[in-house]
Design a protein around this motif. Structure first.
Motif, PDB file in Angstrom:
ATOM      1  N   SER A 192     -40.623 -26.437  22.065  1.00 31.34           N
ATOM      2  CA  SER A 192     -39.912 -25.237  21.608  1.00 31.34           C
ATOM      3  C   SER A 192     -39.224 -25.503  20.258  1.00 31.34           C
ATOM      4  O   SER A 192     -39.354 -24.698  19.325  1.00 31.34           O
ATOM      5  CB  SER A 192     -38.901 -24.847  22.699  1.00 31.34           C
ATOM      6  OG  SER A 192     -38.015 -23.899  22.198  1.00 31.34           O
ATOM      7  N   ARG A 193     -38.523 -26.654  20.160  1.00 29.77           N
ATOM      8  CA  ARG A 193     -37.851 -27.014  18.884  1.00 29.77           C
ATOM      9  C   ARG A 193     -38.856 -27.125  17.749  1.00 29.77           C
ATOM     10  O   ARG A 193     -38.547 -26.810  16.603  1.00 29.77           O
ATOM     11  CB  ARG A 193     -37.157 -28.367  19.042  1.00 29.77           C
ATOM     12  CG  ARG A 193     -35.650 -28.305  19.234  1.00 29.77           C
ATOM     13  CD  ARG A 193     -34.993 -29.650  19.002  1.00 29.77           C
ATOM     14  NE  ARG A 193     -35.689 -30.803  19.513  1.00 29.77           N
ATOM     15  CZ  ARG A 193     -35.635 -31.236  20.781  1.00 29.77           C
ATOM     16  NH1 ARG A 193     -34.899 -30.592  21.661  1.00 29.77           N
ATOM     17  NH2 ARG A 193     -36.303 -32.310  21.161  1.00 29.77           N
ATOM     18  N   ASN A 194     -40.070 -27.568  18.076  1.00 28.29           N
ATOM     19  CA  ASN A 194     -41.081 -27.784  17.031  1.00 28.29           C
ATOM     20  C   ASN A 194     -41.974 -26.560  16.821  1.00 28.29           C
ATOM     21  O   ASN A 194     -43.076 -26.678  16.309  1.00 28.29           O
ATOM     22  CB  ASN A 194     -41.910 -29.029  17.376  1.00 28.29           C
ATOM     23  CG  ASN A 194     -41.059 -30.290  17.332  1.00 28.29           C
ATOM     24  OD1 ASN A 194     -39.992 -30.310  16.716  1.00 28.29           O
ATOM     25  ND2 ASN A 194     -41.509 -31.354  17.978  1.00 28.29           N
ATOM     26  N   GLY A 195     -41.532 -25.406  17.282  1.00 23.14           N
ATOM     27  CA  GLY A 195     -42.234 -24.159  16.969  1.00 23.14           C
ATOM     28  C   GLY A 195     -43.141 -23.635  18.062  1.00 23.14           C
ATOM     29  O   GLY A 195     -43.878 -22.668  17.846  1.00 23.14           O
ATOM     30  N   GLY A 196     -43.133 -24.253  19.223  1.00 19.98           N
ATOM     31  CA  GLY A 196     -43.954 -23.749  20.343  1.00 19.98           C
ATOM     32  C   GLY A 196     -45.078 -24.687  20.691  1.00 19.98           C
ATOM     33  O   GLY A 196     -45.198 -25.163  21.813  1.00 19.98           O
ATOM     34  N   GLY A 197     -45.935 -24.943  19.710  1.00 19.27           N
ATOM     35  CA  GLY A 197     -47.022 -25.898  19.907  1.00 19.27           C
ATOM     36  C   GLY A 197     -47.939 -25.532  21.057  1.00 19.27           C
ATOM     37  O   GLY A 197     -48.111 -24.346  21.393  1.00 19.27           O
ATOM     38  N   ALA A 198     -48.515 -26.550  21.670  1.00 19.16           N
ATOM     39  CA  ALA A 198     -49.487 -26.316  22.749  1.00 19.16           C
ATOM     40  C   ALA A 198     -49.306 -27.314  23.886  1.00 19.16           C
ATOM     41  O   ALA A 198     -48.920 -28.463  23.667  1.00 19.16           O
ATOM     42  CB  ALA A 198     -50.913 -26.423  22.202  1.00 19.16           C
ATOM     43  N   LEU A 199     -49.577 -26.835  25.077  1.00 17.83           N
ATOM     44  CA  LEU A 199     -49.595 -27.677  26.271  1.00 17.83           C
ATOM     45  C   LEU A 199     -50.974 -27.496  26.902  1.00 17.83           C
ATOM     46  O   LEU A 199     -51.367 -26.369  27.233  1.00 17.83           O
ATOM     47  CB  LEU A 199     -48.506 -27.215  27.239  1.00 17.83           C
ATOM     48  CG  LEU A 199     -48.438 -27.950  28.574  1.00 17.83           C
ATOM     49  CD1 LEU A 199     -48.040 -29.411  28.385  1.00 17.83           C
ATOM     50  CD2 LEU A 199     -47.417 -27.265  29.486  1.00 17.83           C
ATOM     51  N   VAL A 200     -51.709 -28.594  27.020  1.00 17.29           N
ATOM     52  CA  VAL A 200     -53.064 -28.537  27.570  1.00 17.29           C
ATOM     53  C   VAL A 200     -53.061 -29.209  28.934  1.00 17.29           C
ATOM     54  O   VAL A 200     -52.646 -30.365  29.053  1.00 17.29           O
ATOM     55  CB  VAL A 200     -54.060 -29.274  26.641  1.00 17.29           C
ATOM     56  CG1 VAL A 200     -55.467 -29.256  27.238  1.00 17.29           C
ATOM     57  CG2 VAL A 200     -54.052 -28.678  25.238  1.00 17.29           C
ATOM     58  N   ASN A 201     -53.505 -28.511  29.952  1.00 18.42           N
ATOM     59  CA  ASN A 201     -53.634 -29.117  31.280  1.00 18.42           C
ATOM     60  C   ASN A 201     -55.119 -29.302  31.593  1.00 18.42           C
ATOM     61  O   ASN A 201     -55.878 -28.322  31.634  1.00 18.42           O
ATOM     62  CB  ASN A 201     -52.978 -28.240  32.349  1.00 18.42           C
ATOM     63  CG  ASN A 201     -51.462 -28.352  32.316  1.00 18.42           C
ATOM     64  OD1 ASN A 201     -50.899 -29.232  31.658  1.00 18.42           O
ATOM     65  ND2 ASN A 201     -50.778 -27.468  33.016  1.00 18.42           N
ATOM     66  N   VAL A 202     -55.526 -30.559  31.797  1.00 17.52           N
ATOM     67  CA  VAL A 202     -56.920 -30.818  32.156  1.00 17.52           C
ATOM     68  C   VAL A 202     -57.055 -30.577  33.656  1.00 17.52           C
ATOM     69  O   VAL A 202     -56.545 -31.340  34.480  1.00 17.52           O
ATOM     70  CB  VAL A 202     -57.354 -32.247  31.763  1.00 17.52           C
ATOM     71  CG1 VAL A 202     -58.804 -32.490  32.187  1.00 17.52           C
ATOM     72  CG2 VAL A 202     -57.196 -32.450  30.253  1.00 17.52           C
ATOM     73  N   LEU A 203     -57.725 -29.481  34.000  1.00 10.37           N
ATOM     74  CA  LEU A 203     -57.890 -29.066  35.396  1.00 10.37           C
ATOM     75  C   LEU A 203     -59.324 -29.384  35.810  1.00 10.37           C
ATOM     76  O   LEU A 203     -59.813 -30.464  35.517  1.00 10.37           O
ATOM     77  CB  LEU A 203     -57.528 -27.579  35.514  1.00 10.37           C
ATOM     78  CG  LEU A 203     -56.105 -27.228  35.006  1.00 10.37           C
ATOM     79  CD1 LEU A 203     -55.905 -25.728  34.917  1.00 10.37           C
ATOM     80  CD2 LEU A 203     -55.052 -27.867  35.893  1.00 10.37           C
ATOM     81  N   SER A 204     -60.020 -28.437  36.422  1.00 10.12           N
ATOM     82  CA  SER A 204     -61.365 -28.733  36.938  1.00 10.12           C
ATOM     83  C   SER A 204     -61.965 -27.433  37.482  1.00 10.12           C
ATOM     84  O   SER A 204     -61.232 -26.472  37.747  1.00 10.12           O
ATOM     85  CB  SER A 204     -61.237 -29.753  38.079  1.00 10.12           C
ATOM     86  OG  SER A 204     -62.453 -29.905  38.754  1.00 10.12           O
TER      87      SER A 204
END
Ligand SMILES: NC(=O)c1ccc[n+]([C@@H]2O[C@H](COP(=O)([O-])OP(=O)(O)OC[C@H]3O[C@@H](n4cnc5c(N)ncnc54)[C@H](OP(=O)(O)O)[C@@H]3O)[C@@H](O)[C@H]2O)c1
Length: 233
Positions: free
Chosen positions: A118-130
């Protein structure tokens, strides 16, 4: 989102899919990739920055989040199959470990890094699912339950982190140590990594990496028997 100039942290980046995603991020202009692993000495690739992080250890996660305040992309990749826990036999303790690793681990990582993203502008979170978020069999019930739970968690993160691009990566078998015993068709870790990076660049929230996965996803609106009847190609 832009990968050029980003800083990423990838759990389980010493081998398999995590290593391939880490390299794909560097190739697309990430300036630093933290390889967040249980044993930092297993990170032999000099392009990666090793960080000790066992996803089942809350202290490790807190320390990594304290250290890596520059991250803009977090990839929850580390995972285990726990195939010893079959439907009607085998140790349920292993299935519990799978839940700790594949669900509570990524959840705790997401919690720890949410303020930084959040501090760094939102960015991305990737969850490796299946594909196992939606498909299962008697030979991998604990694994599939963990990936179904991790998919639900991913959806909660999509709602709860509106500033962050939350990406769920779903695929059938990928050619790594994880699926060494599987004879069904597999895609390469590099292919899955390239598809993941493409989704980030195009701001897409879901990767459906192969036909097994797209057919399973498409079958979800029909009868459950049709979902379970889908087979790897
Ligand atoms: N391969 C497939 O067919 C396939 C298909 C769909 C989805 N996936 C998913 O893709 C992800 C990566 O799998 P992979 O195929 O690359 O498997 P892999 O080659 O077996 O690698 C697993 C990675 O997870 C790490 N890991 C396991 N438990 C951990 C923990 N408690 N803390 C930190 N790291 C831990 C391992 O670290 P160590 O080296 O220390 O053991 C290793 O880096 C998993 O989430 C898996 O469920 C795999």
């Amino acid at each position: 989102m832009q990968i050029e100039g980003s800083v990423a942290l990838v759990t389980g980046a010493n081998r398999g899919i995590g290593h391939a995603i880490a390299l794909a991020l560097l190739e697309n202009g990430a300036t630093k990739v933290y390889a967040a692993v249980r044993r930092p000495e297993t990170v032999t690739d000099p392009r990666l920055t090793p960080v000790k992080l066992d996803v089942t250890n809350p202290d490790d996660i807190a320390k990594a989040a304290e250290l890596a305040q520059d991250v803009t992309i977090v990839v929850n990749n580390a995972g285990m199959s726990g195939v010893e826990a079959q439907l009607l036999n085998g140790p349920l303790s292993v299935a519990r470990e799978v839940m700790e690793t594949n669900v509570f681990g990524p959840w705790e990582v997401a919690r720890a890094f949410a303020p930084t993203l959040s501090r760094n502008g939102g960015g991305a979170l990737v969850n490796v699912l299946s594909v196992a978020s939606w498909w299962t069999s008697g030979t991998m019930p604990g694994y599939a339950a963990s990936k179904a739970a991790a998919w639900s968690l991913t959806n909660a993160l999509r709602v709860g982190l509106p500033q962050t691009l939350v990406v769920g990566v779903h695929s059938g078998f990928v050619d790594t140590e994880f699926s060494a015993a599987v004879t069904a068709p597999k895609i390469t870790a590099e292919d899955l990594a390239a598809q993941t990076v493409k989704a980030l660049l195009e701001d897409r929230t879901e990767v459906l990496a192969d036909r097994f996965t797209t057919d399973t996803r498409a079958a979800l609106s029909g009868a459950i028997e049709d979902v379970l009847a889908v087979r790897p190609y």
